[in-house]
Design a protein around this motif. Sequence first.
Motif, mmCIF file in Angstrom:
data_model
loop_
_atom_site.group_PDB
_atom_site.id
_atom_site.type_symbol
_atom_site.label_atom_id
_atom_site.label_comp_id
_atom_site.label_asym_id
_atom_site.label_seq_id
_atom_site.Cartn_x
_atom_site.Cartn_y
_atom_site.Cartn_z
ATOM 1 N N GLU A 259 4.041 6.443 -21.403
ATOM 2 C CA GLU A 259 5.452 6.066 -21.349
ATOM 3 C C GLU A 259 6.319 7.287 -21.020
ATOM 4 N N ARG A 260 5.982 8.451 -21.596
ATOM 5 C CA ARG A 260 6.720 9.678 -21.258
ATOM 6 C C ARG A 260 6.521 10.026 -19.787
ATOM 7 N N ALA A 261 5.290 9.822 -19.303
ATOM 8 C CA ALA A 261 5.014 10.090 -17.886
ATOM 9 C C ALA A 261 5.814 9.152 -16.992
ATOM 10 N N ALA A 262 5.941 7.865 -17.408
ATOM 11 C CA ALA A 262 6.691 6.901 -16.608
ATOM 12 C C ALA A 262 8.160 7.328 -16.478
ATOM 13 N N ILE A 263 8.736 7.806 -17.593
ATOM 14 C CA ILE A 263 10.136 8.267 -17.557
ATOM 15 C C ILE A 263 10.271 9.480 -16.645
ATOM 16 N N ILE A 265 8.344 10.315 -14.137
ATOM 17 C CA ILE A 265 8.161 9.916 -12.731
ATOM 18 C C ILE A 265 9.461 9.331 -12.188
ATOM 19 N N GLU A 266 10.119 8.477 -12.991
ATOM 20 C CA GLU A 266 11.385 7.882 -12.553
ATOM 21 C C GLU A 266 12.452 8.953 -12.315
ATOM 22 N N GLN A 267 12.442 10.000 -13.169
ATOM 23 C CA GLN A 267 13.467 11.055 -13.070
ATOM 24 C C GLN A 267 13.059 12.167 -12.118
ATOM 25 N N GLY A 268 11.807 12.103 -11.628
ATOM 26 C CA GLY A 268 11.330 13.145 -10.724
ATOM 27 C C GLY A 268 11.062 14.457 -11.412
ATOM 28 N N THR A 269 10.711 14.403 -12.726
ATOM 29 C CA THR A 269 10.513 15.637 -13.500
ATOM 30 C C THR A 269 9.107 15.736 -14.086
ATOM 31 N N LEU A 270 8.123 15.055 -13.455
ATOM 32 C CA LEU A 270 6.756 15.075 -13.987
ATOM 33 C C LEU A 270 6.140 16.445 -13.775
ATOM 34 N N GLY A 271 5.989 17.204 -14.882
ATOM 35 C CA GLY A 271 5.412 18.535 -14.797
ATOM 36 C C GLY A 271 3.893 18.507 -14.746
ATOM 37 N N ARG A 272 3.306 19.650 -14.438
ATOM 38 C CA ARG A 272 1.851 19.732 -14.264
ATOM 39 C C ARG A 272 1.107 19.385 -15.558
ATOM 40 N N GLU A 273 1.593 19.896 -16.691
ATOM 41 C CA GLU A 273 0.898 19.672 -17.954
ATOM 42 C C GLU A 273 0.893 18.191 -18.328
ATOM 43 N N LEU A 274 2.058 17.538 -18.241
ATOM 44 C CA LEU A 274 2.127 16.110 -18.566
ATOM 45 C C LEU A 274 1.336 15.298 -17.553
ATOM 46 N N TYR A 275 1.338 15.722 -16.303
ATOM 47 C CA TYR A 275 0.585 15.040 -15.246
ATOM 48 C C TYR A 275 -0.914 15.045 -15.577
ATOM 49 N N GLN A 276 -1.456 16.198 -15.926
ATOM 50 C CA GLN A 276 -2.882 16.303 -16.242
ATOM 51 C C GLN A 276 -3.217 15.563 -17.537
ATOM 52 N N THR A 277 -2.337 15.677 -18.529
ATOM 53 C CA THR A 277 -2.570 14.975 -19.800
ATOM 54 C C THR A 277 -2.575 13.463 -19.586
ATOM 55 N N PRO A 312 1.241 14.246 -3.360
ATOM 56 C CA PRO A 312 1.801 14.886 -4.559
ATOM 57 C C PRO A 312 2.294 13.848 -5.560
ATOM 58 N N SER A 313 2.492 14.270 -6.786
ATOM 59 C CA SER A 313 2.864 13.340 -7.862
ATOM 60 C C SER A 313 4.215 12.677 -7.615
ATOM 61 N N THR A 314 5.023 13.291 -6.757
ATOM 62 C CA THR A 314 6.322 12.688 -6.451
ATOM 63 C C THR A 314 6.177 11.400 -5.646
ATOM 64 N N ASP A 315 4.965 11.135 -5.103
ATOM 65 C CA ASP A 315 4.732 9.905 -4.334
ATOM 66 C C ASP A 315 4.275 8.736 -5.206
ATOM 67 N N ILE A 316 4.073 8.963 -6.506
ATOM 68 C CA ILE A 316 3.654 7.876 -7.399
ATOM 69 C C ILE A 316 4.774 6.841 -7.478
ATOM 70 N N PRO A 317 4.480 5.548 -7.186
ATOM 71 C CA PRO A 317 5.540 4.524 -7.247
ATOM 72 C C PRO A 317 6.030 4.318 -8.680
ATOM 73 N N HIS A 322 5.762 2.094 -14.177
ATOM 74 C CA HIS A 322 6.477 1.680 -15.389
ATOM 75 C C HIS A 322 6.062 0.272 -15.817
ATOM 76 N N GLN A 323 5.912 -0.646 -14.852
ATOM 77 C CA GLN A 323 5.527 -2.017 -15.169
ATOM 78 C C GLN A 323 4.125 -2.080 -15.779
ATOM 79 N N LEU A 324 3.200 -1.302 -15.213
ATOM 80 C CA LEU A 324 1.830 -1.282 -15.736
ATOM 81 C C LEU A 324 1.785 -0.736 -17.162
ATOM 82 N N VAL A 325 2.595 0.280 -17.431
ATOM 83 C CA VAL A 325 2.636 0.842 -18.792
ATOM 84 C C VAL A 325 3.177 -0.194 -19.771
#
Length: 600
Positions: A259-263, A265-277, A312-317, A322-325
């Motif tokens: 859920e944190r990752a979904a937020i 991704i929406e804000q365009g702030t997905l960092g490397r650590e959260l991405y890998q986690t 890159p992670s910025t291309d994640i829809p 968010h819907q899948l989560v």
Amino acid sequence: MRILLVDDDEVLMDTLANHLIHQRYAVDIATGGESAQGYLDMFSYDLVVLDLNLPDGSGIEFCKAFRGNGYEQPILMLSATNTPAHKVKALDAGADDYVVKPFDLDELGARIRALLRREQVGLPTVLQLGGINLDPSTCETNYNGEPVHLTPKEFALLELFLRRPNRVYSLDAIIDDLWAFENPPSEDAVRTHIKGLRQKLSMVGAPKNLIKTVYGLGYRLNVSEVPEPVTPRSTTTVAVEQAWKKYQGVMQERVEVLERAAIAIEQGTLGRELYQTSQMTAHKLVGALGSFGFPMGSTLAQRLEKLLQITPSTDIPAAQFHQLVQQLRHEINETSVEDATETVTAGAPLLLVISPDGKLVEQLSLAATQQSLQVRQANTLIHAQRLLQQIKPQIVICDLLASTQTNESSDQLPDQLLKDISSFTKQFRGPFLLLLPTLPTAVRLQLVQKGASQLLDRTSPPHQLITEALEVMRSTTTAAKIVIVDDDPQILKLLQVSLTPWNFDVTPLTNGKQLWDTLATVNPDALVLDVTMPEMSGFEICQLLRADPRWRNLPIVFLTVHEAETTRGRAFRFGADDFINKSVATSELAVRILNQINRP
């Protein structure tokens, strides 16, 4: 409800069968009286439609034979002869109705419904219990006035429970009632239908456990009007419930990560650590939810894992992620401890009880449940032999007198009975236990010579009989030593619980680097490996083991969430002996391990 059609006119029977199937009956077809008797020996039918003229004899004589063999449900006779004398003979032979060919399908259907209603005197047209309202005539269901939209099989399941709300239905009984002999579903498919029914009822406000799992026996309604059954709890059941309650919290935490990752991704702030986690979190949820028997949750997590592999992670829809989560959160919240427990107990050792004595089978089932066994029932040796084509029991208990109507005082057993026992034991190579009264020594010797592993006193308490059966089963096998390597401790715990009833000595490891010292200390009979682990992959471990003379012949089973043929191919190329998806692990792993240990 289940109907047997007996007639050699294939066109007529297929037409009638399709008409009845559309009215939600399960239908089987026999072409003669002898084959019909075989069906009646194997299954419980609510009604038989019997033709007067059959290729192997008179329908009237077969009607008498069915009644003489204990069939008490309605029999409807079909005939092209419309004479009072034939009608009288048919009714005197035990038929409940007589219909002349050619007939109107709707009229015949009405006559069948009328006969079935006689067996259910007092049941209202609309079934009501505990807030549930089900109308068989319109196929409509509601709970406290809220409509419930059910599939045909879900509707049939609920109707089955409502018609006999005090009865516990085993999976076998459900299959017998709702599916035709020619096209029975798997037990997992039936569980899926029950889970779907539970979820739809829960969505309109019904209790999550409205359809109660009675461990070791089956399912029943669990509403205030129905007294709660007192059922035993096995050590496996308790262990699974504890693991599930503990792990459900862990899953909630993992969903929070997504859920944190979904937020982000929406804000365009997905960092490397959260991405890998998030990638690792989704991967672990795929395997864990699959192992606990929640395929939808596992599928949702797998879709999230694939989205997280986009670079890159910025291309994640963002909207799709968010819907899948959200769907995953709902799935986890809707799962229950009963569902988790069913998944694990479905992989327990299987006891086949051969007896038509329902009370005895229920008592043995309750005692077997306490010892973490599954139970299936067959009425006769012939029925049991046919069942062996579908199931693989680890042990068989045969109630000899009740299943064969043998005379207890006889000094000699019928030749046909001895032939049936010999035929069965040639097909089933495991422990075969007979429940007996006091019989002459010569007769007991005959039974042992025909393949009986143990002769037990039929008057012994059920728990004692099950204990003795388990001792026989365990005495025929050596406790196998298994090492399992997986970086998810929850999956390791679940696998330990599911393998314990099989007399396995399990050593769990969360780190592949610990394996080498463990192999030398434990000297296992088999090794179970996950494919994806942080320090060293399962493929790399397998390669090293196959290059080591000490372990080149050690059976290695891969346990993974990866289903791709390329992954499977790599596993076998690197030396795997078997490859199992985690979604079926708890129900198949024990048998698959034993197959590798016992292979020639």
